[in-house]
Design a protein around this motif. Structure first.
Motif, PDB file in Angstrom:
ATOM      1  N   MET A  35       0.829  -1.213   0.000  1.00  0.00           N
ATOM      2  CA  MET A  35       0.000   0.000   0.000  1.00  0.00           C
ATOM      3  C   MET A  35       0.855   1.252   0.000  1.00  0.00           C
ATOM      4  O   MET A  35       0.490   2.250  -0.629  1.00  0.00           O
ATOM      5  CB  MET A  35      -0.930  -0.011   1.208  1.00  0.00           C
ATOM      6  CG  MET A  35      -2.046  -1.002   1.103  1.00  0.00           C
ATOM      7  SD  MET A  35      -3.060  -0.949   2.565  1.00  0.00           S
ATOM      8  CE  MET A  35      -3.691  -2.606   2.597  1.00  0.00           C
ATOM      9  N   ASN A  36       1.992   1.212   0.680  1.00  0.00           N
ATOM     10  CA  ASN A  36       2.888   2.364   0.691  1.00  0.00           C
ATOM     11  C   ASN A  36       3.431   2.637  -0.707  1.00  0.00           C
ATOM     12  O   ASN A  36       3.445   3.776  -1.173  1.00  0.00           O
ATOM     13  CB  ASN A  36       4.032   2.118   1.674  1.00  0.00           C
ATOM     14  CG  ASN A  36       4.863   3.352   1.899  1.00  0.00           C
ATOM     15  OD1 ASN A  36       4.397   4.470   1.717  1.00  0.00           O
ATOM     16  ND2 ASN A  36       6.096   3.159   2.296  1.00  0.00           N
ATOM     17  N   THR A  37       3.844   1.601  -1.403  1.00  0.00           N
ATOM     18  CA  THR A  37       4.373   1.746  -2.759  1.00  0.00           C
ATOM     19  C   THR A  37       3.289   2.229  -3.717  1.00  0.00           C
ATOM     20  O   THR A  37       3.516   3.145  -4.517  1.00  0.00           O
ATOM     21  CB  THR A  37       4.952   0.408  -3.253  1.00  0.00           C
ATOM     22  OG1 THR A  37       5.950  -0.015  -2.332  1.00  0.00           O
ATOM     23  CG2 THR A  37       5.550   0.550  -4.628  1.00  0.00           C
ATOM     24  N   VAL A  38       2.124   1.630  -3.646  1.00  0.00           N
ATOM     25  CA  VAL A  38       1.011   2.021  -4.520  1.00  0.00           C
ATOM     26  C   VAL A  38       0.588   3.454  -4.212  1.00  0.00           C
ATOM     27  O   VAL A  38       0.301   4.231  -5.124  1.00  0.00           O
ATOM     28  CB  VAL A  38      -0.172   1.045  -4.369  1.00  0.00           C
ATOM     29  CG1 VAL A  38      -1.415   1.560  -5.071  1.00  0.00           C
ATOM     30  CG2 VAL A  38       0.200  -0.323  -4.912  1.00  0.00           C
ATOM     31  N   GLY A  39       0.582   3.816  -2.940  1.00  0.00           N
ATOM     32  CA  GLY A  39       0.212   5.179  -2.558  1.00  0.00           C
ATOM     33  C   GLY A  39       1.158   6.202  -3.150  1.00  0.00           C
ATOM     34  O   GLY A  39       0.731   7.236  -3.668  1.00  0.00           O
ATOM     35  N   ASP A  40       2.455   5.928  -3.080  1.00  0.00           N
ATOM     36  CA  ASP A  40       3.441   6.848  -3.649  1.00  0.00           C
ATOM     37  C   ASP A  40       3.259   6.975  -5.163  1.00  0.00           C
ATOM     38  O   ASP A  40       3.352   8.071  -5.728  1.00  0.00           O
ATOM     39  CB  ASP A  40       4.861   6.373  -3.343  1.00  0.00           C
ATOM     40  CG  ASP A  40       5.217   6.499  -1.863  1.00  0.00           C
ATOM     41  OD1 ASP A  40       4.513   7.247  -1.145  1.00  0.00           O
ATOM     42  OD2 ASP A  40       6.191   5.848  -1.438  1.00  0.00           O
ATOM     43  N   THR A  41       2.986   5.854  -5.823  1.00  0.00           N
ATOM     44  CA  THR A  41       2.768   5.873  -7.268  1.00  0.00           C
ATOM     45  C   THR A  41       1.529   6.682  -7.620  1.00  0.00           C
ATOM     46  O   THR A  41       1.531   7.463  -8.582  1.00  0.00           O
ATOM     47  CB  THR A  41       2.639   4.438  -7.802  1.00  0.00           C
ATOM     48  OG1 THR A  41       3.798   3.705  -7.431  1.00  0.00           O
ATOM     49  CG2 THR A  41       2.491   4.419  -9.307  1.00  0.00           C
ATOM     50  N   LEU A  42       0.460   6.522  -6.840  1.00  0.00           N
ATOM     51  CA  LEU A  42      -0.765   7.282  -7.100  1.00  0.00           C
ATOM     52  C   LEU A  42      -0.567   8.772  -6.881  1.00  0.00           C
ATOM     53  O   LEU A  42      -1.100   9.592  -7.630  1.00  0.00           O
ATOM     54  CB  LEU A  42      -1.902   6.771  -6.214  1.00  0.00           C
ATOM     55  CG  LEU A  42      -2.547   5.472  -6.647  1.00  0.00           C
ATOM     56  CD1 LEU A  42      -3.568   5.022  -5.614  1.00  0.00           C
ATOM     57  CD2 LEU A  42      -3.200   5.608  -8.003  1.00  0.00           C
ATOM     58  N   GLN A  47      -0.323  14.072  -9.325  1.00  0.00           N
ATOM     59  CA  GLN A  47       0.432  15.316  -9.506  1.00  0.00           C
ATOM     60  C   GLN A  47       0.672  15.593 -10.987  1.00  0.00           C
ATOM     61  O   GLN A  47       0.581  16.743 -11.431  1.00  0.00           O
ATOM     62  CB  GLN A  47       1.763  15.240  -8.757  1.00  0.00           C
ATOM     63  CG  GLN A  47       1.623  15.379  -7.268  1.00  0.00           C
ATOM     64  CD  GLN A  47       2.930  15.173  -6.533  1.00  0.00           C
ATOM     65  OE1 GLN A  47       3.893  14.647  -7.089  1.00  0.00           O
ATOM     66  NE2 GLN A  47       2.963  15.569  -5.273  1.00  0.00           N
ATOM     67  N   ARG A  48       0.952  14.541 -11.760  1.00  0.00           N
ATOM     68  CA  ARG A  48       1.124  14.710 -13.210  1.00  0.00           C
ATOM     69  C   ARG A  48      -0.169  15.153 -13.869  1.00  0.00           C
ATOM     70  O   ARG A  48      -0.174  16.018 -14.758  1.00  0.00           O
ATOM     71  CB  ARG A  48       1.602  13.397 -13.830  1.00  0.00           C
ATOM     72  CG  ARG A  48       2.957  13.516 -14.449  1.00  0.00           C
ATOM     73  CD  ARG A  48       3.372  12.282 -15.176  1.00  0.00           C
ATOM     74  NE  ARG A  48       3.203  11.099 -14.311  1.00  0.00           N
ATOM     75  CZ  ARG A  48       3.169   9.850 -14.733  1.00  0.00           C
ATOM     76  NH1 ARG A  48       3.286   9.590 -16.009  1.00  0.00           N
ATOM     77  NH2 ARG A  48       3.034   8.855 -13.898  1.00  0.00           N
ATOM     78  N   VAL A  49      -1.286  14.552 -13.437  1.00  0.00           N
ATOM     79  CA  VAL A  49      -2.591  14.928 -14.009  1.00  0.00           C
ATOM     80  C   VAL A  49      -2.895  16.396 -13.688  1.00  0.00           C
ATOM     81  O   VAL A  49      -3.333  17.149 -14.573  1.00  0.00           O
ATOM     82  CB  VAL A  49      -3.705  13.999 -13.477  1.00  0.00           C
ATOM     83  CG1 VAL A  49      -5.080  14.528 -13.824  1.00  0.00           C
ATOM     84  CG2 VAL A  49      -3.511  12.588 -14.010  1.00  0.00           C
ATOM     85  N   ILE A  50      -2.656  16.804 -12.470  1.00  0.00           N
ATOM     86  CA  ILE A  50      -2.913  18.188 -12.076  1.00  0.00           C
ATOM     87  C   ILE A  50      -2.050  19.135 -12.879  1.00  0.00           C
ATOM     88  O   ILE A  50      -2.499  20.182 -13.349  1.00  0.00           O
ATOM     89  CB  ILE A  50      -2.684  18.380 -10.566  1.00  0.00           C
ATOM     90  CG1 ILE A  50      -3.775  17.656  -9.773  1.00  0.00           C
ATOM     91  CG2 ILE A  50      -2.620  19.849 -10.178  1.00  0.00           C
ATOM     92  CD1 ILE A  50      -3.501  17.565  -8.276  1.00  0.00           C
ATOM     93  N   THR A  51      -0.780  18.785 -13.080  1.00  0.00           N
ATOM     94  CA  THR A  51       0.130  19.615 -13.884  1.00  0.00           C
ATOM     95  C   THR A  51      -0.366  19.752 -15.316  1.00  0.00           C
ATOM     96  O   THR A  51      -0.366  20.852 -15.880  1.00  0.00           O
ATOM     97  CB  THR A  51       1.545  19.016 -13.860  1.00  0.00           C
ATOM     98  OG1 THR A  51       1.982  18.899 -12.507  1.00  0.00           O
ATOM     99  CG2 THR A  51       2.513  19.894 -14.635  1.00  0.00           C
ATOM    100  N   GLU A  52      -0.804  18.655 -15.904  1.00  0.00           N
ATOM    101  CA  GLU A  52      -1.299  18.692 -17.278  1.00  0.00           C
ATOM    102  C   GLU A  52      -2.575  19.521 -17.395  1.00  0.00           C
ATOM    103  O   GLU A  52      -2.745  20.296 -18.332  1.00  0.00           O
ATOM    104  CB  GLU A  52      -1.545  17.270 -17.796  1.00  0.00           C
ATOM    105  CG  GLU A  52      -0.287  16.484 -18.075  1.00  0.00           C
ATOM    106  CD  GLU A  52       0.526  17.074 -19.214  1.00  0.00           C
ATOM    107  OE1 GLU A  52      -0.067  17.542 -20.207  1.00  0.00           O
ATOM    108  OE2 GLU A  52       1.763  17.059 -19.109  1.00  0.00           O
TER     109      GLU A  52
END
Length: 57
Positions: A35-42, A47-52
């Motif tokens: 969950m920690n790894t998946v959370g970081d990926t999400l 953040q990329r979606v917000i930037t775009e």
């Protein structure tokens, strides 16, 4: 007394409970790490979606 000690040594119900506890702890640690790894990926994905979205307004 000798009979009691012999039955106590042969009783494996406590060992089974400990084994199930260890398995549950191992699953909990694996789930937390995943969950920690998946959370970081999400977080990076959002953040990329917000930037775009912000760049194209």
């Amino acid at each position: 007394m000798k009979n009691f000690v012999a039955r106590f040594v042969k009783d494996e119900s406590g060992a089974t409970a400990i084994e199930y506890g260890l398995i549950a702890a191992l699953i909990a640690v694996a789930a937390a790490a995943t969950m920690n790894t998946v959370g970081d990926t999400l977080i990076l994905l959002f953040q990329r979606v917000i930037t775009e979205i912000t760049a194209n307004i």
